[in-house]
Design an enzyme around this catalytic site. Structure first.
Site, PDB file in Angstrom:
ATOM      1  N   LYS A  66       0.895  -1.217   0.086  1.00 42.60           N
ATOM      2  CA  LYS A  66      -0.128  -0.140  -0.004  1.00 42.60           C
ATOM      3  C   LYS A  66       0.798   1.213  -0.146  1.00 42.60           C
ATOM      4  O   LYS A  66       1.816   1.002   0.497  1.00 42.60           O
ATOM      5  CB  LYS A  66      -0.863  -0.005   1.455  1.00 42.60           C
ATOM      6  CG  LYS A  66      -2.028   0.925   1.220  1.00 42.60           C
ATOM      7  CD  LYS A  66      -3.284   0.355   0.372  1.00 42.60           C
ATOM      8  CE  LYS A  66      -4.429   1.119   0.249  1.00 42.60           C
ATOM      9  NZ  LYS A  66      -5.676   0.087  -0.107  1.00 42.60           N
TER      10      LYS A  66
ATOM     11  N   ASP B  52      -7.050   4.362  -4.362  1.00 40.63           N
ATOM     12  CA  ASP B  52      -7.912   4.243  -3.057  1.00 40.63           C
ATOM     13  C   ASP B  52      -8.324   5.681  -2.817  1.00 40.63           C
ATOM     14  O   ASP B  52      -8.609   6.345  -3.780  1.00 40.63           O
ATOM     15  CB  ASP B  52      -6.730   3.778  -2.059  1.00 40.63           C
ATOM     16  CG  ASP B  52      -7.261   3.353  -0.724  1.00 40.63           C
ATOM     17  OD1 ASP B  52      -7.805   2.157  -0.539  1.00 40.63           O
ATOM     18  OD2 ASP B  52      -7.511   4.187   0.176  1.00 40.63           O
TER      19      ASP B  52
HETATM   20  P1  NDP Z   1     -12.815   7.949  -2.649  1.00 43.89           P
HETATM   21  O1  NDP Z   1     -11.830   8.988  -2.562  1.00 43.89           O
HETATM   22  O2  NDP Z   1     -13.499   7.624  -4.078  1.00 43.89           O
HETATM   23  O3  NDP Z   1     -14.266   8.307  -1.710  1.00 43.89           O
HETATM   24  C1  NDP Z   1     -14.145   8.250  -0.403  1.00 43.89           C
HETATM   25  C2  NDP Z   1     -15.444   8.971   0.154  1.00 43.89           C
HETATM   26  O4  NDP Z   1     -15.495   8.622   1.548  1.00 43.89           O
HETATM   27  C3  NDP Z   1     -15.605  10.089  -0.276  1.00 43.89           C
HETATM   28  O5  NDP Z   1     -16.921  10.289  -0.415  1.00 43.89           O
HETATM   29  C4  NDP Z   1     -15.313  10.865   0.830  1.00 43.89           C
HETATM   30  O6  NDP Z   1     -15.838  12.088   1.248  1.00 43.89           O
HETATM   31  C5  NDP Z   1     -15.775  10.170   1.980  1.00 43.89           C
HETATM   32  N1  NDP Z   1     -15.290  10.294   3.440  1.00 43.89           N
HETATM   33  C6  NDP Z   1     -15.659  10.651   4.591  1.00 43.89           C
HETATM   34  N2  NDP Z   1     -14.809  10.778   5.417  1.00 43.89           N
HETATM   35  C7  NDP Z   1     -13.814  10.566   5.132  1.00 43.89           C
HETATM   36  C8  NDP Z   1     -12.494  10.690   5.671  1.00 43.89           C
HETATM   37  N3  NDP Z   1     -12.315  10.887   6.861  1.00 43.89           N
HETATM   38  N4  NDP Z   1     -11.299  10.316   4.924  1.00 43.89           N
HETATM   39  C9  NDP Z   1     -11.488  10.161   3.558  1.00 43.89           C
HETATM   40  N5  NDP Z   1     -12.832  10.048   2.898  1.00 43.89           N
HETATM   41  C10 NDP Z   1     -13.892  10.270   3.748  1.00 43.89           C
HETATM   42  O7  NDP Z   1     -12.340   6.536  -2.044  1.00 43.89           O
HETATM   43  P2  NDP Z   1     -12.900   5.018  -2.622  1.00 43.89           P
HETATM   44  O8  NDP Z   1     -14.641   4.898  -2.599  1.00 43.89           O
HETATM   45  O9  NDP Z   1     -11.964   4.538  -3.392  1.00 43.89           O
HETATM   46  O10 NDP Z   1     -12.561   4.445  -1.045  1.00 43.89           O
HETATM   47  C11 NDP Z   1     -13.592   4.256   0.143  1.00 43.89           C
HETATM   48  C12 NDP Z   1     -12.968   3.110   1.123  1.00 43.89           C
HETATM   49  O11 NDP Z   1     -12.819   2.003   0.203  1.00 43.89           O
HETATM   50  C13 NDP Z   1     -11.299   3.150   1.612  1.00 43.89           C
HETATM   51  O12 NDP Z   1     -11.473   2.758   3.062  1.00 43.89           O
HETATM   52  C14 NDP Z   1     -10.807   2.478   0.862  1.00 43.89           C
HETATM   53  O13 NDP Z   1      -9.448   2.070   1.195  1.00 43.89           O
HETATM   54  C15 NDP Z   1     -11.540   1.417   0.375  1.00 43.89           C
HETATM   55  N6  NDP Z   1     -11.224   0.458  -0.731  1.00 43.89           N
HETATM   56  C16 NDP Z   1     -11.189   1.108  -2.043  1.00 43.89           C
HETATM   57  C17 NDP Z   1     -10.988   0.183  -3.099  1.00 43.89           C
HETATM   58  C18 NDP Z   1     -11.005   0.801  -4.462  1.00 43.89           C
HETATM   59  O14 NDP Z   1     -10.917   0.098  -5.279  1.00 43.89           O
HETATM   60  N7  NDP Z   1     -11.303   2.262  -4.718  1.00 43.89           N
HETATM   61  C19 NDP Z   1     -10.817  -1.179  -2.804  1.00 43.89           C
HETATM   62  C20 NDP Z   1     -11.069  -1.720  -1.591  1.00 43.89           C
HETATM   63  C21 NDP Z   1     -11.294  -0.778  -0.368  1.00 43.89           C
HETATM   64  P3  NDP Z   1     -15.669  13.462   0.043  1.00 43.89           P
HETATM   65  O15 NDP Z   1     -16.264  13.233  -1.400  1.00 43.89           O
HETATM   66  O16 NDP Z   1     -15.822  14.740   1.004  1.00 43.89           O
HETATM   67  O17 NDP Z   1     -13.994  13.314  -0.300  1.00 43.89           O
HETATM   68  O1  2IT Z   2      -7.920  -1.711  -0.869  1.00 41.94           O
HETATM   69  C1  2IT Z   2      -7.889  -1.798  -1.964  1.00 41.94           C
HETATM   70  O2  2IT Z   2      -8.029  -3.227  -2.158  1.00 41.94           O
HETATM   71  C2  2IT Z   2      -7.557  -1.047  -3.062  1.00 41.94           C
HETATM   72  N1  2IT Z   2      -7.494  -0.032  -2.704  1.00 41.94           N
HETATM   73  C3  2IT Z   2      -7.441  -1.589  -4.316  1.00 41.94           C
HETATM   74  C4  2IT Z   2      -6.175  -2.235  -4.651  1.00 41.94           C
HETATM   75  C5  2IT Z   2      -5.930  -2.526  -5.995  1.00 41.94           C
HETATM   76  O3  2IT Z   2      -4.729  -2.913  -6.269  1.00 41.94           O
HETATM   77  O4  2IT Z   2      -6.617  -2.575  -6.981  1.00 41.94           O
END
Ligand code: NDP
Ligand code: 2IT
Length: 444
Positions: free
Chosen positions: A126, A166
């Site tokens: 990561k 992420d």
């Molecule tokens: P994004 O940046 O696309 O979205 C994050 C969302 O969460 C935003 O709407 C953000 O608000 C909101 N949020 C609220 N509070 C917080 C905070 N304290 N810190 C950060 N964000 C906050 O990220 P993802 O949707 O990609 O990721 C969301 C979660 O899923 C994370 O935990 C990530 O590690 C996990 N994840 C992501 C994967 C991926 O493929 N993207 C895969 C597996 C897990 P705002 O719109 O105001 O920024």
């Molecule tokens: O938390 C996660 O699994 C991710 N943000 C996606 C990682 C990846 O390599 O697609």
């Protein structure tokens, strides 16, 4: 003292001020107790748990860049290459002001087991930065990404370490990072996943984490005599994971009624309008107040609150520790029967224990959100064979992987007499392949 307790004590002493890493390690090692106790002396002699909880490599670097006013800014850059026993390091990059080494280590540690659960050959890693993309111009984001990659490129490669997105890292950032990697290394290779479709990206990678979460949830509910069809669903977040979780939930006949961002949340009793949400968040990069302004049925509230809404299923899809004990009590009191994590570690340990003690079906993120990284691995396969698969083909594979993960997790929990404890099942099932590979490869 038991070997697990020794390692946990040592880990806390050696890694001060990293509470999220302690939390993730504690959850995993507590689950592994039953497995370790079967052969405690051998694991202790091999220091397997010390090696598992110590990253193979940690890279910390300075990221200087120039903002639109001509001012030089400096951020911290991180890449934690945690474990390569079963494949090249694989895991996302997070750009958010809260990022520090402890956060990246917790995420990298979780990624080891998640990646193992996918059944695909990917190790755990990561990275990220405390850079905040919010309010930055495209040029500033590009300048930051180019500077970040100018250092990171030395440490990654299609067969070494393959980052992805992420929080705060989506298609735009991956494009700038890929361009700079190619320019510096003069290599057109699948060094990043989540790429655009015109330069090696995979169809369905954008949707994969959210869709995968729903495929897992559907299977978990089915195996417990419940149905996603007709369920009222509370979702947090409004980013990549939340948006496509909401979309797939609707396709499966569920009714998601909430979403949230870092400043407020929406209750929309008629069901979230996904196209409007995408326009507000993916295109305009605006706040949820804009969603409420365009949607008469929606109520906007400042702050935190999605877990106060009465629901059958809760899907936390924003960030770590966003669902605490009080939230868990409210969910139980409101009749919620399943919680499935889309985010990484969104539920505190106390909340998880409370939910499980009250008979709530609880899916840990390392199992239920593994669809994103699994589809990243499918993107790597397509890059290697220089072919692109259709959306349907990738989506079918994703679904198969998520259904498989559920059954492997379920079987592991039963094997160790902890039926329906999917936290234990996921940790045990994820651990076994990594531990076998580590043993086979000797003391490295
Ligand atoms: P994004 O940046 O696309 O979205 C994050 C969302 O969460 C935003 O709407 C953000 O608000 C909101 N949020 C609220 N509070 C917080 C905070 N304290 N810190 C950060 N964000 C906050 O990220 P993802 O949707 O990609 O990721 C969301 C979660 O899923 C994370 O935990 C990530 O590690 C996990 N994840 C992501 C994967 C991926 O493929 N993207 C895969 C597996 C897990 P705002 O719109 O105001 O920024
Ligand atoms: O938390 C996660 O699994 C991710 N943000 C996606 C990682 C990846 O390599 O697609």
């Amino acid at each position: 003292m038991s070997y697990v307790d020794e390692v946990l004590d040592l880990l806390v002493a050696k890694n001060p001020s990293q509470p999220e890493f302690h939390q993730a390690a504690k959850e995993v090692l507590e689950s592994l107790r039953v497995v370790i106790e079967e052969n405690e002396e051998e694991y202790r002699k091999d220091a397997l748990l010390e090696r598992l909880t110590t990253p193979e490599r940690v890279i910390l670097f300075r990221v200087p860049w120039v903002d639109d006013k001509g001012q030089v800014q400096v951020n911290n850059g991180f890449r934690v290459q945690f474990n390569s026993a079963i494949g090249p390091y694989k895991g996302g990059l997070r750009f958010h002001p809260s990022v520090n080494l402890g956060i990246i280590k917790f995420l990298g540690f979780e990624q080891i087991f998640k990646n193992s659960l996918t059944g695909l050959p990917i190790g755990g890693g990561k990275g990220g930065s405390d850079f905040d993309p919010k309010g930055k111009s495209d040029r500033e984001v590009m300048a930051f990404c180019q500077s970040f990659m100018t250092e990171l490129n030395k440490h990654i490669g299609a067969d070494t370490d393959v980052p992805a997105g992420d929080i705060g890292v989506g298609g735009r950032e991956i494009g700038y990072l890929f361009g700079q990697y190619k320019r510096i290394r003069n290599l057109y290779e699948g060094v990043l996943t989540g790429k655009g479709l015109t330069y090696g990206g995979s169809l369905a990678r954008t949707e994969a984490t959210g869709y995968g979460l729903l495929y897992f949830t559907e299977e978990m509910l089915k195996s417990n005599g419940k149905d996603i069809k007709g369920a009222t669903i509370a979702v947090s977040g409004a980013g990549n994971v939340a948006i496509y979780a909401i979309q797939k939930a609707q396709q499966l006949g569920g009714k998601p009624v909430t979403c949230s961002d870092s400043t407020g949340w929406i209750y929309d009793p008629e069901g979230i309008d996904v196209e409007l949400l995408k326009e507000v968040k993916e295109i305009k990069r605006a706040r949820l107040t804009e969603y409420a302004a365009k949607r008469p049925s929606a109520q906007y509230h400042e702050g935190k609150g999605v877990w106060t809404v009465k629901c059958d299923v809760a899907l936390p899809c924003a960030t770590q520790n966003e669902l605490d004990l009080e939230d868990a009590k409210t969910l139980v009191a409101n009749g919620c029967y399943a919680v499935a994590e889309g985010a990484n570690m969104p539920t505190t340990l106390e909340a998880t224990e409370y939910l499980q003690a009250n008979g709530i079906l609880f899916a840990p993120g390392k199992a239920s959100n593994a669809g994103g990284v699994a589809t990243s691995a499918l993107e790597m396969s397509q890059n290697s064979e220089r072919l692109s698969w259709s959306f349907e083909e990738v989506d079918q594979k994703l679904k198969g992987i998520m259904v498989n993960i559920f059954h492997n997790v379920d079987d592991a929990s039963r094997k160790y007499g902890m039926e329906k404890n999917y936290v234990a099942g996921a940790n045990i099932a994820g651990f076994q392949k990594v531990a076998d590979a580590m043993k086979a490869q000797g003391i490295v």
